[in-house]
Write an enzyme that holds these catalytic residues in place. Structure first.
Site, PDB file in Angstrom:
ATOM      1  CG  HIS A  25       1.525   2.917  -9.637  1.00 14.82           C
ATOM      2  ND1 HIS A  25       1.895   1.643  -9.316  1.00 14.82           N
ATOM      3  CD2 HIS A  25       1.054   3.484  -8.506  1.00 14.82           C
ATOM      4  CE1 HIS A  25       1.667   1.452  -8.030  1.00 14.82           C
ATOM      5  NE2 HIS A  25       1.161   2.538  -7.518  1.00 14.82           N
ATOM      6  CG  HIS A  72      -4.182   1.718  -6.923  1.00 13.88           C
ATOM      7  ND1 HIS A  72      -3.733   1.795  -8.218  1.00 13.88           N
ATOM      8  CD2 HIS A  72      -3.135   2.082  -6.142  1.00 13.88           C
ATOM      9  CE1 HIS A  72      -2.459   2.171  -8.218  1.00 13.88           C
ATOM     10  NE2 HIS A  72      -2.075   2.366  -6.967  1.00 13.88           N
TER      11      HIS A  72
END
Ligand SMILES: Nc1ncnc2c1ncn2[C@@H]1O[C@H](COP(=O)(O)OP(=O)(O)O)[C@@H](O)[C@H]1O
Ligand SMILES: Nc1ncnc2c1ncn2[C@@H]1O[C@H](COP(=O)(O)OP(=O)(O)O)[C@@H](O)[C@H]1O
Ligand SMILES: [Mg+2]
Ligand SMILES: [Mg+2]
Ligand SMILES: [Mg+2]
Ligand SMILES: [Mg+2]
Lengths: 204, 329, 329, 204
Positions: free
Chosen positions: B215, B56
């Site tokens: 995700h 991320h």
């Protein structure tokens, strides 16, 4: 049902190999309804377990299980790390050194309660509890090794039509239906490996 | 899989080493790469620690520094960090005023941070972010995911911590900023976890995933590709429906890229989203545009709206000096 | 083509509107969107103007502001701007100390900026950047392309202009920074010009384009996919061969993403590139990592090395406040 | 060879349509050895020309050509904008209002020289000069409309085996060989359109 050093070593190796060999399958399952890391996570954890295998086998069965649990907690991460790790840690805490079958029933019950508390979850939510809970019931009801192993496999399969309300698959809502829960699959693999070893080594 | 990597299993480690080398002026990598910490600590300040799965970037390590986090614990790609990471990070950066964890609402993150808090042997409080309106919330489920809004919480709580605010007040502030913040995203192309080697999902040439998570989790629904305006309508619409800001509210608009979407498209989304906010009599007075909370190499973007009051504005505007956000310092 | 856009022919306009809305504190969009200019001008300072085809965001408009450019002229996607843009930008930001154009070495850019200079009716000098070592240079050809190194020239010349340096000295400085700066890039996936609707080139799953330009122009050669270390060897190797820095030189390392490559990979490239520089006894004391000079949605990265002296360091470190680069202000 | 208002209007429309209709082909050629915008650039420029068509046709031929050139310079951008724009501007500057064929030969020669100066280029470098120069030679040698049009087409084709040393294709080195130069193709289209119109309207 006590385990000598050789049996302990065999048991741990069997557990580790069962998930490491299926890592790719577990990852595929997690790609379908999760984030695609379950196989990688379990593999990382059990590789770390294998790395300390001689020292683990030197310990008593309860101490060994606690150490495996701590390793998994510190190496797996994700949701499965704390849950599977907690299961092993609590199992170790609850088992006497030379457990009778009744001790195993009681200890697995306590370990499952700890998993529920850690995950704030119950059976029926499409998680590894949907394998742990029914398998433990068979164990408690006196089922033999074959019955336990069969239930583990079937319980994992029964998660396929379920709607997920816990874990990452719950984000999918209805779209979680039709896929086997990855954590249930790894739990069934671990149980299958344990049963085979315990049947031979400890007359389960 | 086409990535600038060496070994699919060493991506995180090598990337962290490059990150630490590039930012030695402000941060340090902890032993065993378990955490990234500020080089210089401020005595008596509550220590802010966040963390989560990697992939991320720049979240969270990119937000370590003056005015934001004291430490960040990077888990493996898309995998929550383990408790030892948070315990050692807390050990390294707690100067005695307590530790506040900022945790994105995923079960894995919650469990690992909770175990860390239980084992840390020091005062720990937690703020849990759950800004993603794509997920229908209910008391029976996991609840909403923490996504791009997390960085707004980290920025504002970080600024308040610099002023010496005590831990209980910081926790309330974090919860309050989280409550005022909502996000939703869309994916145009999937992401690939390096060690998995294949995309986490597939999308046809004319499809997109509406309400995707960071995700690459499938989202609300898979729908035909639509225009930026139509996408903005759906994202901002869902956000406003849930947030229900008063007419005339002032907001911060974060248009966040997921990793493979370039700035020319993100600024175009700013244009679309702002027009919709204008139409709803919401005034956008702060903007942040860029790839700040990503999902590896996923193409797509999320929109975050955070309602501002005077305090929030001054916390947002306060100096910050991290790898990924910097102003006033 | 999967992009967050409305009309393939209005991408630039809508993106510029979003960009201008997001950065009203520092800049303004000129009439007809012909240029982006600083909101506040400094009287008596030489006006720095750059520009080029769009699709390289944040270049150049993202570098308009304190310590860098006074104006930027965005051409259509991958197309040099037209002379009227530079003429009107010069009209808007020249405060009497003259105008310095910073131009990337492409024939289209050169011709359009030259025509603008001829027609502008004011003092104009130009710095032409040509840092791309992928192109074999010769007096008979177009010569090297200006690529990511351009932003280093803009930063350093911009900082010098703030101090009141006169136009001739700024031009020499820009030429000197350009001479000390070299780049080379690699593409893993092609880019798609929105109005063209199809990729500019195709690459097999196991191929990459070594020495690619920032318009997705084919580069030196198409080769099998390689590891980040091997790529860094080739990029940094070609740069060092050409730049021939003295042993013990200090350098700035810019690892630049082309638009679709995430930070986790870029920092991994930093790690690989720095190791090679270390091995060559070159000390990297400044780093910039991110997608700063892009090629739409192309995946891949470039490496830029710029040799530093005391002046260059202080110019690099000087305050800058633009949409895309900000520190010390 | 003088053009009345109707002829001027037809000429400009024919020029514009020739490149606008082939924009996609020009872009494809530019994708192969350039940056994939040549068709878009020429289209944008000639659409802007079309947008002022009545006003353009009101002008004298030289003034009209200068205005077209200025529009192209201000609308096309890239390398082709200044080059094609310069060609039209210089042609307009050099032509008398009622040109004889000799005037056309001289004026195209001057316009080509201006293009060379602007592009710092020569024929032989795989650019639009490889069409302009040989076509102008046929014009100077007294070739008829058909000969001029044929040479434009063939000259563009002759750029295919050439090695580019100017323009964006030069970055490719040897790899530029085997692709037609996009600017040469658009030049040949413009010449073809001009010749057809001039043959009918101005007895070329
Ligand atoms: N709250 C929970 N209670 C019980 N099991 C859970 C819970 N959340 C997740 N799981 C189990 O964990 C599995 C996912 O593990 P993993 O993929 O390693 O972690 P993550 O979801 O964080 O990526 C799920 O398949 C599910 O069986
Ligand atoms: N220096 C030059 N001299 C003559 N013609 C040139 C020169 N550079 C480029 N060209 C012509 O311009 C064409 C490319 O135009 P275009 O694609 O519109 O611009 P750009 O190359 O800037 O993208 C080439 O095919 C070539 O014919
Ligand atoms: Mg998972
Ligand atoms: Mg995970
Ligand atoms: Mg171009
Ligand atoms: Mg072109």
């Amino acid at each position: 049902m006590s385990l000598n050093r050789t049996a302990r070593e065999k048991l741990v190796r069997a557990l580790a190999v069962s998930v490491i060999e299926h890592a790719d399958e577990l990852t595929s399952l997690d790609q379908a309804i999760g984030d695609g890391d379950h196989g990688l996570n379990m593999k990382r954890g059990f590789e770390a377990v294998l790395a300390t295998l001689p020292a683990l086998a030197d310990k008593s069965t309860p101490e060994m299980l606690k150490a495996i649990g701590m390793t998994l907690v510190m190496k797996v991460g994700g949701a499965s790390g704390p849950l599977v790790g907690t299961f092993f840690m609590e199992l170790g805490k609850a088992l006497p050194e030379e457990p009778a079958r009744a001790d195993l029933v009681a200890a697995t019950g306590k370990a499952i309660d700890a998993v529920k508390a850690r995950g704030r979850s119950e059976a029926g939510q499409k998680t590894l509890l949907d394998v742990l809970v029914p398998v433990q019931a068979i164990l408690a009801a006196g089922g033999d090794a074959a019955a336990i192993a069969a239930e583990a496999t079937e319980a994992a399969e029964r998660t396929t039509p379920m709607l997920a309300t816990r874990g990452r698959a719950s984000f999918l809502g209805e779209r979680s239906i039709g896929h086997m829960d990855p954590g249930s699959r790894s739990a069934s693999l671990l149980i299958g490996a344990a049963v085979v070893t315990l049947e031979f080594e400890a007359d389960l | 899989m086409k990535k600038l990597i060496n070994d699919a299993n060493a991506v995180l480690e090598e990337s962290l080493d490059g990150f630490a080398a590039a930012h030695t002026d402000i941060l340090l990598l902890g032993a065993g790469r378990k955490f990234v910490r500020r080089r210089t600590l401020k005595q008596g300040k509550v220590a802010l620690i966040s963390g989560g799965g990697s992939g991320h970037e720049p979240l969270h390590a990119g937000y370590v520094g003056l005015g934001m986090l004291d430490a960040a614990c990077p888990g493996q790609v898309f995998t929550s960090p383990t408790p030892d990471q948070m315990i050692e990070a807390a050990e390294a950066v707690d100067t005695g005023a307590g530790v506040l964890f900022i945790v994105k609402n995923y079960e894995g993150d919650l469990m690992n941070f909770t175990m860390a808090a239980e084992m840390a042997g020091r005062e720990v409080a937690s703020v849990v972010t759950n800004d993603d309106v794509a997920v229908e919330s209910s008391t029976y489920t996991t609840g909403r995911r923490g996504v791009a809004g997390t960085l707004i919480v980290e920025k504002m709580v970080g600024a308040a911590a610099e002023t010496g605010m005590p831990i209980a007040a910081l926790k309330s502030l974090g919860d309050e900023v989280n409550r005022r913040t909502r996000s939703m995203g869309v994916a145009l192309l999937p992401c690939t976890v390096p060690a998995a080697g294949r995309p986490n999902f597939t999308l046809a040439d004319n499809e997109m995933e509406m309400g995707v998570g960071i995700h690459g989790e499938p989202g609300r629904r898979r729908v035909p590709l639509a225009s930026a305006d139509a996408i903005a309508e759906e994202l901002v619409g869902a956000i406003l429906k849930d947030l229900a800001p008063k007419q005339g509210s002032e907001v911060l608009l974060l248009v966040n890229g997921f990793g493979a979407t370039p700035m020319i498209e993100l600024y175009l989304m700013v244009n679309s989203a702002k027009r919709i906010l204008d139409g709803a009599a919401i005034t956008t007075t702060r903007f942040l545009t860029g790839s700040y909370v990503t999902a590896l190499d996923m193409a797509g973007a999320s929109v975050t709206v955070s309602v501002l009051d005077a305090q929030a504005k001054s916390l947002w505007d306060a100096p910050v000096h991290t790898a990924a956000l910097r102003w006033g310092a």
